[in-house]
Design a protein around this motif. Structure first.
Motif, PDB file in Angstrom:
ATOM      1  N   CYS A  97      25.629 -23.965 -67.634  1.00 20.33           N
ATOM      2  CA  CYS A  97      24.825 -23.168 -68.573  1.00 20.33           C
ATOM      3  C   CYS A  97      23.702 -23.998 -69.189  1.00 20.33           C
ATOM      4  CB  CYS A  97      25.713 -22.624 -69.691  1.00 20.33           C
ATOM      5  SG  CYS A  97      26.884 -21.417 -69.095  1.00 20.33           S
ATOM      6  N   SER A  98      23.271 -25.040 -68.474  1.00 20.92           N
ATOM      7  CA  SER A  98      22.204 -25.875 -69.054  1.00 20.92           C
ATOM      8  C   SER A  98      20.847 -25.178 -68.921  1.00 20.92           C
ATOM      9  CB  SER A  98      22.158 -27.233 -68.337  1.00 20.92           C
ATOM     10  OG  SER A  98      21.796 -27.042 -67.000  1.00 20.92           O
ATOM     11  N   GLU A  99      19.859 -25.740 -69.595  1.00 22.33           N
ATOM     12  CA  GLU A  99      18.525 -25.124 -69.651  1.00 22.33           C
ATOM     13  C   GLU A  99      17.886 -25.028 -68.276  1.00 22.33           C
ATOM     14  OE1 GLU A  99      15.685 -27.305 -71.904  1.00 22.33           O
ATOM     15  OE2 GLU A  99      14.271 -25.651 -72.019  1.00 22.33           O
ATOM     16  N   SER A 100      18.144 -26.031 -67.425  1.00 16.65           N
ATOM     17  CA  SER A 100      17.502 -26.031 -66.102  1.00 16.65           C
ATOM     18  C   SER A 100      17.905 -24.815 -65.282  1.00 16.65           C
ATOM     19  CB  SER A 100      17.857 -27.319 -65.339  1.00 16.65           C
ATOM     20  OG  SER A 100      19.242 -27.347 -65.041  1.00 16.65           O
ATOM     21  N   MET A 101      19.062 -24.210 -65.625  1.00 18.74           N
ATOM     22  CA  MET A 101      19.527 -23.041 -64.879  1.00 18.74           C
ATOM     23  C   MET A 101      18.720 -21.785 -65.242  1.00 18.74           C
ATOM     24  SD  MET A 101      21.977 -23.699 -62.769  1.00 18.74           S
ATOM     25  CE  MET A 101      22.959 -22.225 -62.523  1.00 18.74           C
ATOM     26  N   SER A 102      17.933 -21.913 -66.305  1.00 17.39           N
ATOM     27  CA  SER A 102      17.173 -20.729 -66.715  1.00 17.39           C
ATOM     28  C   SER A 102      15.904 -20.548 -65.883  1.00 17.39           C
ATOM     29  CB  SER A 102      16.803 -20.853 -68.194  1.00 17.39           C
ATOM     30  OG  SER A 102      15.880 -21.924 -68.362  1.00 17.39           O
ATOM     31  N   TYR A 103      15.564 -21.530 -65.040  1.00 15.20           N
ATOM     32  CA  TYR A 103      14.308 -21.429 -64.286  1.00 15.20           C
ATOM     33  C   TYR A 103      14.369 -20.292 -63.278  1.00 15.20           C
ATOM     34  CZ  TYR A 103      10.452 -22.313 -61.217  1.00 15.20           C
ATOM     35  OH  TYR A 103       9.320 -22.138 -60.477  1.00 15.20           O
ATOM     36  N   SER A 104      13.248 -19.629 -63.195  1.00 13.32           N
ATOM     37  CA  SER A 104      13.141 -18.571 -62.192  1.00 13.32           C
ATOM     38  C   SER A 104      11.693 -18.422 -61.740  1.00 13.32           C
ATOM     39  CB  SER A 104      13.652 -17.274 -62.780  1.00 13.32           C
ATOM     40  OG  SER A 104      12.660 -16.311 -62.830  1.00 13.32           O
ATOM     41  N   SER A 105      11.508 -18.389 -60.443  1.00 11.10           N
ATOM     42  CA  SER A 105      10.158 -18.108 -59.916  1.00 11.10           C
ATOM     43  C   SER A 105      10.065 -16.655 -59.508  1.00 11.10           C
ATOM     44  CB  SER A 105       9.861 -19.009 -58.702  1.00 11.10           C
ATOM     45  OG  SER A 105      10.742 -18.702 -57.638  1.00 11.10           O
ATOM     46  N   GLY A 106      11.190 -15.951 -59.513  1.00  9.12           N
ATOM     47  CA  GLY A 106      11.199 -14.552 -59.111  1.00  9.12           C
ATOM     48  C   GLY A 106      11.879 -13.710 -60.166  1.00  9.12           C
ATOM     49  N   PRO A 107      12.453 -12.605 -59.774  1.00 10.21           N
ATOM     50  CA  PRO A 107      13.078 -11.712 -60.753  1.00 10.21           C
ATOM     51  C   PRO A 107      14.412 -12.225 -61.288  1.00 10.21           C
ATOM     52  CG  PRO A 107      13.278 -10.809 -58.540  1.00 10.21           C
ATOM     53  CD  PRO A 107      12.428 -12.014 -58.427  1.00 10.21           C
ATOM     54  N   ILE A 108      15.051 -13.145 -60.555  1.00  2.00           N
ATOM     55  CA  ILE A 108      16.385 -13.597 -60.963  1.00  2.00           C
ATOM     56  C   ILE A 108      16.362 -15.094 -61.183  1.00  2.00           C
ATOM     57  CG2 ILE A 108      18.786 -13.827 -60.233  1.00  2.00           C
ATOM     58  CD1 ILE A 108      18.445 -11.321 -58.636  1.00  2.00           C
ATOM     59  N   SER A 109      16.850 -15.515 -62.349  1.00  3.40           N
ATOM     60  CA  SER A 109      16.923 -16.953 -62.603  1.00  3.40           C
ATOM     61  C   SER A 109      18.155 -17.519 -61.906  1.00  3.40           C
ATOM     62  CB  SER A 109      17.004 -17.217 -64.105  1.00  3.40           C
ATOM     63  OG  SER A 109      18.254 -16.767 -64.588  1.00  3.40           O
ATOM     64  N   ASP A 130      45.082 -13.509 -56.920  1.00 10.99           N
ATOM     65  CA  ASP A 130      45.044 -14.912 -57.316  1.00 10.99           C
ATOM     66  C   ASP A 130      44.669 -15.016 -58.779  1.00 10.99           C
ATOM     67  OD1 ASP A 130      45.658 -15.716 -54.753  1.00 10.99           O
ATOM     68  OD2 ASP A 130      43.537 -15.840 -54.145  1.00 10.99           O
ATOM     69  N   SER A 131      44.744 -16.245 -59.279  1.00 13.55           N
ATOM     70  CA  SER A 131      44.388 -16.456 -60.685  1.00 13.55           C
ATOM     71  C   SER A 131      42.953 -16.967 -60.751  1.00 13.55           C
ATOM     72  CB  SER A 131      45.302 -17.515 -61.321  1.00 13.55           C
ATOM     73  OG  SER A 131      46.631 -17.056 -61.299  1.00 13.55           O
ATOM     74  N   ALA A 132      42.243 -16.493 -61.715  1.00 14.92           N
ATOM     75  CA  ALA A 132      40.868 -16.924 -61.904  1.00 14.92           C
ATOM     76  C   ALA A 132      40.661 -17.404 -63.314  1.00 14.92           C
ATOM     77  CB  ALA A 132      39.918 -15.772 -61.604  1.00 14.92           C
ATOM     78  N   GLY A 133      40.054 -18.574 -63.448  1.00 16.14           N
ATOM     79  CA  GLY A 133      39.712 -19.096 -64.748  1.00 16.14           C
ATOM     80  C   GLY A 133      38.207 -19.400 -64.784  1.00 16.14           C
ATOM     81  N   LEU A 134      37.693 -19.616 -65.978  1.00 14.73           N
ATOM     82  CA  LEU A 134      36.251 -19.817 -66.107  1.00 14.73           C
ATOM     83  C   LEU A 134      35.954 -20.905 -67.117  1.00 14.73           C
ATOM     84  CD1 LEU A 134      33.318 -18.828 -65.596  1.00 14.73           C
ATOM     85  CD2 LEU A 134      33.667 -17.192 -67.455  1.00 14.73           C
ATOM     86  N   VAL A 135      34.997 -21.735 -66.734  1.00 17.61           N
ATOM     87  CA  VAL A 135      34.535 -22.778 -67.645  1.00 17.61           C
ATOM     88  C   VAL A 135      33.012 -22.697 -67.720  1.00 17.61           C
ATOM     89  CG1 VAL A 135      34.363 -25.254 -68.074  1.00 17.61           C
ATOM     90  CG2 VAL A 135      36.464 -24.317 -67.116  1.00 17.61           C
ATOM     91  N   LEU A 136      32.504 -22.590 -68.933  1.00 15.33           N
ATOM     92  CA  LEU A 136      31.055 -22.677 -69.115  1.00 15.33           C
ATOM     93  C   LEU A 136      30.761 -24.058 -69.682  1.00 15.33           C
ATOM     94  CD1 LEU A 136      30.216 -19.217 -70.758  1.00 15.33           C
ATOM     95  CD2 LEU A 136      30.369 -19.803 -68.340  1.00 15.33           C
ATOM     96  N   PHE A 137      29.769 -24.720 -69.146  1.00 11.21           N
ATOM     97  CA  PHE A 137      29.479 -26.069 -69.629  1.00 11.21           C
ATOM     98  C   PHE A 137      27.984 -26.339 -69.569  1.00 11.21           C
ATOM     99  CE2 PHE A 137      28.371 -28.240 -65.712  1.00 11.21           C
ATOM    100  CZ  PHE A 137      28.874 -27.392 -64.745  1.00 11.21           C
ATOM    101  N   LEU A 161      31.090 -14.210 -69.406  1.00  5.30           N
ATOM    102  CA  LEU A 161      29.901 -14.454 -68.585  1.00  5.30           C
ATOM    103  C   LEU A 161      28.663 -13.757 -69.171  1.00  5.30           C
ATOM    104  CD1 LEU A 161      31.311 -14.062 -64.960  1.00  5.30           C
ATOM    105  CD2 LEU A 161      30.330 -16.140 -65.943  1.00  5.30           C
ATOM    106  N   GLU A 162      28.868 -12.515 -69.581  1.00  7.69           N
ATOM    107  CA  GLU A 162      27.713 -11.754 -70.072  1.00  7.69           C
ATOM    108  C   GLU A 162      27.168 -12.310 -71.376  1.00  7.69           C
ATOM    109  OE1 GLU A 162      27.978  -7.282 -68.353  1.00  7.69           O
ATOM    110  OE2 GLU A 162      29.387  -7.806 -69.927  1.00  7.69           O
ATOM    111  N   SER A 163      28.024 -12.918 -72.139  1.00  9.14           N
ATOM    112  CA  SER A 163      27.553 -13.443 -73.424  1.00  9.14           C
ATOM    113  C   SER A 163      26.952 -14.850 -73.291  1.00  9.14           C
ATOM    114  CB  SER A 163      28.726 -13.472 -74.412  1.00  9.14           C
ATOM    115  OG  SER A 163      29.755 -14.290 -73.897  1.00  9.14           O
ATOM    116  N   ALA A 164      27.038 -15.433 -72.105  1.00  6.86           N
ATOM    117  CA  ALA A 164      26.542 -16.809 -71.946  1.00  6.86           C
ATOM    118  C   ALA A 164      25.021 -16.823 -71.752  1.00  6.86           C
ATOM    119  CB  ALA A 164      27.216 -17.463 -70.744  1.00  6.86           C
ATOM    120  N   GLU A 165      24.362 -17.823 -72.327  1.00  8.21           N
ATOM    121  CA  GLU A 165      22.913 -18.008 -72.145  1.00  8.21           C
ATOM    122  C   GLU A 165      22.650 -19.478 -71.811  1.00  8.21           C
ATOM    123  OE1 GLU A 165      20.359 -16.024 -72.022  1.00  8.21           O
ATOM    124  OE2 GLU A 165      21.589 -14.248 -72.380  1.00  8.21           O
ATOM    125  N   PRO A 166      21.758 -19.772 -70.910  1.00  6.37           N
ATOM    126  CA  PRO A 166      21.508 -21.179 -70.551  1.00  6.37           C
ATOM    127  C   PRO A 166      20.710 -21.887 -71.634  1.00  6.37           C
ATOM    128  CG  PRO A 166      20.063 -19.738 -69.315  1.00  6.37           C
ATOM    129  CD  PRO A 166      20.965 -18.845 -70.106  1.00  6.37           C
TER     130      PRO A 166
END
Lengths: 306, 726
Positions: A97-109, A130-137, A161-166
């Motif tokens: 979820c770092s800032e660099s992930m926010s880059y987008s040259s098109g419609p989707i970052s 199966d089991s699913a876990g999630l880590v935002l970092f 996931l929806e509440s996360a912002e880079p």
């Protein structure tokens, strides 16, 4: 289904732009998974090797075909049969979820793409019992959701996931070390990130995970512009994550940049593969099936090893 | 013309002003600086690798940008330099210019090119310019020079020529005193171009644009078609714009038909002021045989023509050299006129008397002899005529050549040999008058004189008309409206009694119409038959008097009109043929063939030329000499053994004195479909001081353009390789 029809099908359900236009991450994830699996001509829910291990209580949404009616007749409670492969796979999605992930040259970052990948895979994992876990970092672990195989778990995952912002800087290596210590038991760790950072540091973290006997899939999400560097006019490139700005003529610098960037990608790929880590490079302008295929291939390999 | 030797790398520009365009070379630098200030912003994730790339490539990028900047600046600079037309005098650099050009220079050598203002004539200026054009030639260029005189001639055929040799040839050229054969010159130019391999053709016409030069002859469309629009025609005007005042002597003529030493001759010079301003006190001098004999001063209004009369006395028989010289003006070549007059001592008339008598005025020739020399008894020297009467028996033995006129007066009949002798005499320039009468055997005359393939006159004598004894019929003279010059003086003079003359008999004559024979009626009888006829035979004249020359058949000899008619008739027949000896510049001098003479030495002294000596096969054909481009006297001495000097006078054409000029639009009309460029002489290079002259020897604009092209390609390749926007 003819080849053309299949391609059209894939395009319809796996095109990130199309999928992103749907409302809600849950619907997006389901669309991706359903679309992907229906194109495979086989169901992921049947035909896998099954060895009964234990029962678990029925929750709404479970397939009633797996209800153990013998137990019901004795206890008047609904229990589902659980099989070995369905209970032992614990998948952890680590989303950068770092800032660099926010880059987008098109419609989707990159972040939007990565989030969609995580949501779709989570949906798929849970559908496979199966089991699913999630880590935002970012530079540290921002949010940690424990793995669960409850179908309802998807709601929590999607909410997170929806509440996360880079934002913020990245320290992948540090995060990997930290998480390697926190994870319990063997897990399948799917790192979805652009991996922008010090390669040695990252690989050190990956090595730590492997040392803890975790299986790792490194899904590197990059924007097409980061690979092709298609800029022409004089541009002031404003650095993210506290890197300095650069004013330059991009056409003059294109070749040199590409050399540097591809060098980085190769080093990361080689480092991953040498450590037994599955590495997948995914461009944000490519179809979403690549991530799903990579996951399923890793899952199969894991099952076969047993 | 100075001969400077510039240094090896002597550069210059034809269009210095255009060098200001070099400022444009700053445009790429300006764009570069501006682009540094105009950029777009972009938040960028992969900054780490961009920084790494920049760190490694900063110097290279800077170098490449500087190189591109330099190429773009040079590109503009080279184009500007090329437009400014750089040149180098030195052949070392001139070889860079690859085009091969064949230049044909046509020099207008007509008389009007002799106009001299400021001490340099138009022709000298044209020669100077031709020299400058010759010096333009680089290795591989062709050069030809044509002198547009009449006829036009090729001075240097080319195309390969040494510049120094061409300059030497040019220096020897002189303006002619005639017209220019421009059409002929262009025809020669077309032929020279056709035989040349040089792809680029330049035709220079160095001219004063005098109207008559360009309009005297139409330039045939075939010549223009042969030259083709691919030939660049450069009309160089050496005439200047200043209106030139000019007084010309239009002609000098002998007023009398006879030139004899016995009497002074009257000559008249005609002058015209061709300028637009009046001229006061213009002096003209008559020079006879090299000696000034009279001077007159006249005033001339603009456009006025004035006649100036002189009296010239010839002391010796033979060719008289008359020259009238006016005061010099800007065109001195038309301020002189020359006249060659063959003068006799006296006119010798041989009368062959067919009816000699001892009594006074009974012989056939008595009245004629008296009419020719009416003052013989007072002073025989007063008359220009000297009559000698001989019987017809002497005809066969006499040498007729000393006589200017032979009169057959009522000679009964002629033998074949007598007729042949007379025929040869007239053919060689002698003159014959046949008078009829009672003795004449018409059939014999018809047979030996007037019939056959070679008649002296194409007439047939018929029967006698009238009776001189009974005088039953009277015939009066019809002057035929006084058309003939012999009777012209009688017009309006009834007291001269020409029309009251009574004739009782005459020989009827039928005039034939054979080709090659012109028979002119001088007088007729009122019956419609001819009374006096004249015609040409060979070089001489023949006259026929159809009645008697004495008073047997007519009362004419005793009437006052007889003497003037006889004198005018004789003057007409023996008239000095001035026209034969007086030609226009450019015309061919010729002397008729002489039977039986071979390899005669001939010496020709012509103005503006060295004396020419040749052998002339006189029996085979006439002698011709065409080196007649300059006005003055041409002396042709034939012999020995026949030592004879002929003097011809050459005069310039009067059209050349009119200095009216054409303008460039009219030239374009005269050269339709041609690629014509009209330039003033000041626009053309002359001498080493002129940038144009130096430029032509080593124009460098093409190398600069080629260099710019190479830079353009290099810049494109480099920009493409470096990923630079154009």
């Amino acid at each position: 289904m003819t080849q053309e029809a299949y391609v059209e099908h894939i395009r319809k359900y796996l095109d990130p732009k199309t999928v992103a236009s749907l409302a809600g991450l849950g619907l997006q994830a389901r669309t991706v998974v359903e679309g992907y699996l229906s194109g495979m001509h086989r169901s992921p829910y049947h035909g896998v090797s099954v060895e009964f291990v234990q029962h678990r209580e029925y929750v709404p949404g479970d397939d009633i075909r797996h209800v153990d009616w013998k137990v019901w007749s004795r206890t008047d409670k609904y229990y589902l049969k659980q099989y070995e492969e369905e209970t032992n796979l614990r998948a952890y999605f680590w989303l950068d979820c770092s800032e660099s992930m926010s880059y987008s040259s098109g419609p989707i970052s990159k972040f939007q793409y990565a989030r969609l990948v995580v949501a779709a895979l989570s949906y798929l994992v849970l559908q496979q019992q199966d089991s699913a876990g999630l880590v935002l970092f970012d530079e540290s672990v921002r949010q940690y959701v424990r793995a669960s195989n409850q179908p309802s778990h998807i709601k929590q995952l999607l909410h997170v996931l929806e509440s996360a912002e880079p934002s913020g800087k990245t320290k992948l290596g540090t995060c990997f070390h930290e998480l390697a210590e926190r994870l319990e038991g063997r897990s399948l760790v799917i790192v979805v990130s652009d991996f922008f950072g010090d390669v040695d540091d990252i690989l050190s973290g990956v090595q730590h995970l492997r040392h803890k006997r975790h299986d790792v899939i490194a899904m590197q999400i990059v924007d097409g512009a980061e690979v092709d560097f298609p800029f022409r006019d004089s541009t002031l490139f404003e650095g993210m994550e506290e890197l300095p700005d650069v004013l330059t003529d991009p056409r003059a610098l294109r070749a040199a940049y590409q050399r540097e960037f591809h060098g980085f990608l190769r080093r990361l790929e080689r480092g991953c593969r040498s450590r037994g880590v599955d590495y997948v490079l995914i461009r944000t302008d490519s179809l979403l099936d690549k991530a799903l295929s990579a996951y399923l291939a890793a899952r199969n390999r894991r099952l076969q090893r047993r | 013309m100075s001969q400077l030797h510039p240094p090896l790398l002597a550069f210059g520009f034809l269009n210095n002003t255009l060098l200001w365009g070099a400022i444009l070379a700053g445009i790429p630098i300006l764009i570069h600086l501006l682009s540094k200030r105009r950029y777009r912003r972009l938040r960028w994730a992969a900054q780490e690798w961009l920084l790494a790339a920049l760190k490694k490539s900063a110097r290279r990028i800077k170098l490449e940008q500087l190189l591109l900047l330099a190429l773009r600046t040079l590109l503009i600079l080279f184009v500007v330099i090329a437009i400014a037309r750089p040149y180098s005098e030195r052949p070392a650099l001139a070889v860079l210019a690859p085009r091969r050009t064949h230049r044909v220079v046509v020099l207008d050598a007509s008389l009007s090119m002799g106009v001299s203002l400021g001490g340099v004539s138009r022709f000298e200026r044209a020669v100077e310019l031709a020299g400058a054009i010759a010096r333009m030639s680089r290795r591989g260029d062709g050069l030809s020079i044509i002198l547009a005189q009449r006829p036009a001639r090729v001075v240097i055929p080319g195309p390969d020529v040494q510049t120094e040799a061409a300059l030497a040839e040019l220096a020897a050229l002189r303006v002619t005193h005639g017209q220019a054969d421009l059409a002929g010159a262009l025809n020669l130019a077309a032929q020279l171009f056709a035989s040349s391999r040089n792809p680029n053709r330049e035709l220079y016409i160095l001219t004063d644009l005098q109207r008559s030069t360009w309009t005297a002859q139409e330039i045939a469309p075939s010549i223009l078609a042969e030259l083709g629009p691919e030939t660049a025609v450069i009309v160089v005007d050496v005439g200047g714009e200043v209106e030139v005042p000019n007084i010309a002597i239009l002609d000098l003529r002998l007023d009398d038909r006879l030139a004899v030493t016995a009497r002074p001759a009257s000559v008249t010079a005609r002058l015209r002021n061709l300028g637009s301003k009046p001229f006061q006190g213009y002096g003209v001098t008559l020079i006879v045989n090299g000696r000034s004999v009279a001077r007159r001063v006249v005033d001339l209004d603009p456009g006025a023509t004035v006649e100036v009369n002189f009296e010239a006395t010839f002391t010796e028989p033979g060719f008289q050299r008359l020259k009238v010289a006016g005061d010099e003006d800007v065109l001195p070549l038309d301020n002189s006129r020359w006249l060659s007059v063959p003068a006799r001592e006296r006119v010798r008339v041989l009368c062959i008397d067919g009816e000699p008598m001892s009594e006074p005025f009974a012989s056939e020739c008595d009245y004629l002899a008296l009419a020719l020399s009416p003052t013989a008894e007072l002073d025989p020297q007063l008359s220009p005529f000297l009559a000698e009467v001989r019987p017809e028996a002497d005809l066969i033995d006499l040498d007729l050549s000393p006589y200017d006129l032979v009169v057959l007066a009522n000679v009964g009949q002629l033998t074949e040999s007598e007729a042949s002798k007379l025929r040869a005499y007239v053919r060689a320039g002698g003159n014959l008058l046949v008078t009829l009468g009672s003795q004449v055997n018409a059939d014999n005359y018809n047979e030996v004189l007037f019939s056959g393939d070679d008649p002296l006159l194409p007439v047939v004598l018929g029967p006698k008309v009238g009776d001189p004894v009974e005088k039953t019929s009277v015939f009066r003279l019809d002057p035929l409206e006084y058309r003939h010059p012999i009777v012209k003086p009688f017009e309006g003079a009834p007291a001269a009694t020409l029309l009251s003359t009574m004739t009782y008999a005459y020989q009827k004559v039928r005039v034939g119409e054979e080709k090659g024979h012109d028979v002119n009626w001088v007088l007729a009888f009122d019956s419609g038959d001819p009374a006096v006829l004249v015609g040409k035979y060979g070089e001489g004249d023949v006259g026929l008097w159809t009645t008697s020359i004495d008073d047997d058949w007519t009362t004419w000899p005793v009437w006052p009109s007889y003497v003037p008619v006889i004198q005018e008739l004789v003057r007409y027949l023996v008239a000095t043929d001035v026209g034969r000896w007086n030609l226009q510049v450019g015309e061919v001098v010729s002397i008729p063939s002489v039977a039986g003479l071979l390899d005669l030495p001939v010496t020709v002294a012509a103005p503006g030329r060295q004396t020419v000596e040749r052998l002339w096969d006189a029996a085979r054909g006439p002698f011709h000499f065409d080196g007649t481009q300059v006005g003055g006297f041409v002396e042709v001495t034939v012999g020995p053994p026949v030592a004879q000097t002929y003097v011809f006078a050459l005069n310039p054409p009067v059209e050349e004195s009119d200095l009216t000029r054409l303008d460039s639009a009219e030239i374009n009309r005269l050269l339709p479909g041609m690629n014509v460029r009209y330039v003033r002489d000041v626009d053309v290079s002359v001498g080493d001081d002129s940038p144009q002259a130096r430029a032509r020897t080593g124009e460098l604009h093409r190398p600069f353009l080629y260099a710019a092209l190479v830079i353009l390609v290099l810049e494109s390749l480099l920009a493409c390789r470096l990923g630079q926007p154009r």
